[in-house]
Design a protein around this motif. Structure first.
Motif: not given
Length: 531
Positions: A31-55
């Motif tokens: 939901d929008a609250d979780r998306v906003a929380h992710l933006m806050d983590s990116i802005y503050k330089g907090y760890p927010f997890g990685s992406l795993l790609f299958w190529r």
């Protein structure tokens, strides 16, 4: 570990068709609250997890949209990066900052409208990022993240900006344009290996997500498993069971249970395409037989009222047949199946380990073949607390079991005395057709707390018309709205699993008396008593 991605790289690779979502992934659910929380983590330089790609260079035949966005076609000269982990984060980042794609018709992208509060409190804990509806945006206070990666829009905004906040916006721009998204890339064309990786990264979540992976590709060029599932969903839809055919998890487990007598992820990975193709008609016959048994014997007119969809898996094993004639249980088999299903529902058996499901698959196969079995032989104690402590909620397993228990009595309308048409009620399964025997208004007037008045023990089938007539009245008052004949009222109450006298207005006495009746009935259904 692959090189990290800048946000702009992620946007461009999505728009270029390189980053894609396999169909075995669940849909976008943040939901929008979780998306906003992710933006806050990116802005503050907090760890927010990685992406795993299958190529891979071999595209899947079925893919999922990235949230509400239809992805562009991929250049066949370049490999595809399918997101195995981090879909919610990648979709959020793309949705918030991209300005190229529009949401498909009927899809909600309002969650992507995230703003930075220029005058909000700045601290390690508090966030200045928030979702703001269009009609509440204050252009002097709310900075739209959407324009950070859209240079023309960003420049236009800068011209309207007060000098006092220019440094703050510059810092905002710097942090997001330099933020790096950690990426791991797993390169292989071995889909069994992908299944294992996907299962392992989801082990702390939903272990059986591996099953969704295997629905992503067809078993052969002339047999599209996804299409077969879709056809079955259409076939079951008139009966309220279209969800069965649409649930690839469930369908694949039915395939594995019927073909290999085991519904575990590893078994499904090992299934041979030829076996699935050759026996899929048997699978469909089994599922259709299971659905018909539940509708006929339990008044399950849609999956909305089914406590566990997974009950269909072992039940489909019993009804699966290569014959043109459907499997029909004999009297003893029928009794065992009914008792086992009630016991499974009342004990929440399938809320537990997968092994219990596999155990039932093995035992139901013995029952089908006329061998000694232990199907339904497990502890099934039940007491009054099941009905007095569980709050009525139509989405809750215990409440669904309770609803089916009431439906088994073929209840009568409280005011008219005629039969209640269960089909429409149990197809929609919403709270509008279930009401309090002791009305809320009366209970509130005598100080009964909300949880106490909303427990299962105080609910029954009651049409809206009848509820409107008796709503707010104490039982001694609404007795006059019921049929005059005592025998008819007695029949109404008996079929509602109520004590013969509910008109004394003593709620605690009613709870005790009705709970005893409900416990006894549950035990009868489970074969735990002869009374």
């Amino acid at each position: 570990m692959a090189d990290p991605l800048f946000i702009n790289d992620l946007i461009n690779q999505v728009l270029g068709g390189q980053i894609r979502i396999p169909s075995f992934q669940r849909g976008f659910v943040w939901d929008a609250d979780r998306v906003a929380h992710l933006m806050d983590s990116i802005y503050k330089g907090y760890p927010f997890g990685s992406l795993l790609f299958w190529r891979t260079r071999t595209p899947l035949q079925t893919e999922r949209n990235l949230g509400p966005f239809v992805l562009p076609e991929n250049d066949p000269e370049y490999p595809i990066d399918y997101i195995l982990d981090g879909q919610q984060r990648a979709t959020s980042i793309f949705g918030v900052f991209q300005t190229t794609l529009s949401a498909t018709a009927g899809e909600d992208d309002s969650w992507s409208k995230i703003y930075f509060d220029l005058y909000g409190d700045c601290s390690a804990q508090d966030s200045q990022f928030l979702f703001v509806p269009d009609d509440e945006v204050d252009q002097e206070r709310h900075f739209p993240l959407k324009i950070l990666f859209d240079p023309p829009s960003y420049r236009r905004f800068l011209k309207t900006m007060d000098e006092s906040i220019a440094d703050q916006v510059d810092e905002l721009y710097r942090r997001f344009t330099t933020a790096k998204i950690p990426v791991q890339t797993f390169t292989t064309d071995d889909r069994a290996a992908v299944a294992i990786v996907f299962e392992r990264i989801n082990r702390l979540g939903v272990e059986l997500d591996t099953l969704q992976l295997l629905s992503a590709w067809s078993w052969s060029d002339d047999f599209d498993l996804q299409e077969q599932f879709s056809d079955l969903a259409d076939e079951l839809s008139p009966y309220g069971f279209n969800d069965v055919g649409e649930d690839s998890d469930l369908m694949l487990r039915c395939c594995a249970a019927i073909i290999a007598n085991d519904a575990s992820p590893n078994t499904i990975i090992d299934l041979k395409g030829t076996d699935v193709r050759d026996r899929f008609q048997e699978v469909k016959t089994g599922i259709r037989g299971a659905v018909d048994f539940l509708r006929t014997n339990f008044n399950v007119h849609s999956t909305k009222v089914l406590p566990y969809m997974t009950i269909i898996i072992p039940l489909s094993v019993f009804f699966a047949t290569e014959s043109d004639q459907n499997t029909h249980p004999n009297a003893n088999q029928h009794q065992v199946l009914v008792r086992w299903i009630w016991r499974t529902f009342f004990t929440r058996r399938y809320s537990k380990r997968l092994e219990q499901l596999n155990q039932d698959i093995r035992e139901i196969l013995k029952l089908k073949n006329g061998a000694a079995h232990s199907l339904g032989i497990f502890n099934c104690d039940i007491d009054a607390s099941f009905f007095t402590s569980n709050v009525f909620n139509v989405r809750n397993v215990n409440a669904k079991t309770f609803i089916l228990m009431l439906a088994a009595e073929h209840p009568l309308d409280f005011t008219g005395g005629g039969p209640i048409a269960l089909g429409p009620v149990l197809r929609d399964c919403n709270k509008k057709e279930f009401h309090h025997i002791y009305p809320k208004a009366f209970l509130e007037s005598i100080g009964v707390d909300r949880n106490r008045m909303n427990t299962l023990v105080n609910f029954c089938f009651l049409s809206r018309a009848a509820n409107n007539r008796i709503s707010g009245k104490r039982p001694s008052e609404y007795r006059s709205d019921m049929p005059a004949a005592y025998a008819q009222v007695a029949e109404i109450l008996t079929k509602a699993l109520c004590p013969p006298d509910i008109f004394h207005d003593d709620y605690e006495r009613f709870i005790q008396e009705r709970a005893a009746i409900l416990v006894n009935k549950a035990k009868i259904l489970m074969g735990s008593t002869d009374t």
